[in-house]
Design an enzyme around this catalytic site. Structure first.
Site, PDB file in Angstrom:
ATOM      1  N   GLY A   1     -15.093   2.173  -1.031  1.00  0.00           N
ATOM      2  CA  GLY A   1     -13.849   1.685  -1.035  1.00  0.00           C
ATOM      3  C   GLY A   1     -13.543   0.308  -0.593  1.00  0.00           C
ATOM      4  O   GLY A   1     -12.654  -0.502  -1.181  1.00  0.00           O
TER       5      GLY A   1
ATOM      6  N   GLY B   1      -7.764  13.280  -8.514  1.00  0.00           N
ATOM      7  CA  GLY B   1      -6.474  12.846  -8.149  1.00  0.00           C
ATOM      8  C   GLY B   1      -5.811  12.287  -9.449  1.00  0.00           C
ATOM      9  O   GLY B   1      -6.596  11.921 -10.440  1.00  0.00           O
TER      10      GLY B   1
ATOM     11  N   THR C   1       0.890  -1.199   0.001  1.00  0.00           N
ATOM     12  CA  THR C   1      -0.029  -0.045   0.099  1.00  0.00           C
ATOM     13  C   THR C   1       0.867   1.242  -0.074  1.00  0.00           C
ATOM     14  O   THR C   1       2.181   1.110  -0.331  1.00  0.00           O
ATOM     15  CB  THR C   1      -0.833  -0.016   1.285  1.00  0.00           C
TER      16      THR C   1
ATOM     17  N   GLY D   1      -2.561  10.388  -9.252  1.00  0.00           N
ATOM     18  CA  GLY D   1      -1.472   9.538  -8.768  1.00  0.00           C
ATOM     19  C   GLY D   1      -1.514   7.969  -9.207  1.00  0.00           C
ATOM     20  O   GLY D   1      -2.130   7.755  -9.985  1.00  0.00           O
TER      21      GLY D   1
ATOM     22  N   LYS E   1       3.772   1.489  -3.864  1.00  0.00           N
ATOM     23  CA  LYS E   1       3.419   0.891  -4.998  1.00  0.00           C
ATOM     24  C   LYS E   1       4.132   1.124  -6.231  1.00  0.00           C
ATOM     25  O   LYS E   1       4.561   0.107  -7.182  1.00  0.00           O
ATOM     26  CB  LYS E   1       1.861   1.341  -5.349  1.00  0.00           C
TER      27      LYS E   1
ATOM     28  N   ASN F   1       0.985  -3.455  -6.490  1.00  0.00           N
ATOM     29  CA  ASN F   1       0.485  -3.673  -5.094  1.00  0.00           C
ATOM     30  C   ASN F   1       0.525  -4.907  -4.718  1.00  0.00           C
ATOM     31  O   ASN F   1       0.235  -5.569  -3.645  1.00  0.00           O
ATOM     32  CB  ASN F   1      -1.001  -3.158  -5.019  1.00  0.00           C
TER      33      ASN F   1
END
Length: 291
Positions: A255, A137, A71, A139, A75, A96
């Site tokens: 999530g 986001g 995590t 990333g 990664k 991951n």
């Protein structure tokens, strides 16, 4: 089961690594799978490891170790640790999952599977209106989102970011044949308010200002009915963003659903067995309800 010296039986070991790591629900999910599968010789632990410590940690593992879940913030670093990697890991630049192989560690990205399956469970198909999505986001998780969205035929993505969108993420979108737009948060509230699909890849607090701005957006007759909103956050659910989405009639994807599906794929890779999805869903949903 791994045999050591005569009369000695060693465990199969796996773990989740990251920093911070105390909040991780991966042990809950993997232990639920081991229990359902009768894997009494498997253990799964958590270890706080940062990017500088990853190489040393992996180098110190003995032959009983079968797999690692990675995590944040590991990664991208984990891809450099892999002696071989899946095409999806190479495309996203994100690993991951590390699985012991005959020539070292095989790197994979099961986040893509988790995102794709959780969205499919929510009813997303290849008929997304306009083929457009909003991604909050830019990333490593956003790159996994792009790989998943490509399988649904998404052709255009609007990125909402706090400063600049990462060029590697924009380049991956182009590789998928997607056109892109970039807007600053919270100025992109109207994009979310009228989107058929919204995926947030940022921490809960990072989207609060955007959520407040979306809340102020007026509805109109052209607004998409029953949009799908996935928020990768699973602790402290529902997030402010999720609450705003629910008020606008969105189908919410917590999530935890993504986390369950990506963990199930990890169990498959590490053990070679079909993961007991129902048992993992029950354990994961129960655990997140108590957070």
């Amino acid at each position: 089961m791994v045999q050591g010296s005569p009369g000695q039986v060693l465990m199969h070991r796996a773990a989740v690594l990251g920093k911070p790591i105390e909040h991780s629900l991966s042990p809950v999910l993997h232990h639920a799978a081991y229990n359902a599968l009768g894997l009494t010789d498997w253990e799964y632990t958590r270890h706080q490891v940062d990017a500088h410590g990853l190489e040393g940690f992996v180098a110190g593992l003995d032959h009983t170790w079968r797999g690692l879940s990675l995590t944040m913030p590991l990664k991208e670093q984990a891809l450099l640790m892999a002696s071989s990697a899946s095409s999806v890991a190479l495309r996203t630049g994100s690993v991951n999952t590390l699985v012991r192989s005959t020539d070292g560690w095989f790197g994979d990205n099961t986040d893509v599977h988790g995102i794709r399956q959780s969205l499919a469970d929510a009813g997303l198909g290849i008929d997304l209106p306009g083929g457009e999505a909003v991604v909050i986001g830019s990333g490593a998780t956003a790159r996994s989102v792009l790989a998943a969205l490509a399988t649904f035929g998404v052709r255009r993505v609007t990125f909402l970011v706090r400063s600049r969108a990462r060029e590697s993420t924009l380049a991956q979108a182009r590789d998928h044949g997607m056109t892109t737009a970039v807007r600053r948060m919270p100025d992109g509230a109207s994009s979310c308010a009228h989107a058929a699909l919204v995926v947030s890849t940022v921490p809960a607090a990072a989207a609060d200002g955007l959520a407040a701005a979306i809340q102020d957006e007026k509805s109109d007759s052209e607004r998409i009915t029953r949009p799908i909103w996935l928020d990768v956050v699973y602790a402290g659910w529902p997030t402010m963003l999720a609450r705003v989405g629910a008020a606008r009639g969105a189908v919410l994807v917590p999530g935890i659903e993504m986390l369950i599906h990506q963990a199930a794929q990890q169990v498959r890779l590490m053990t070679g067995l079909e993961p007991p999805l129902a048992a993992m869903q029950a354990a994961g949903r129960a655990a997140v309800s108590s957070l």
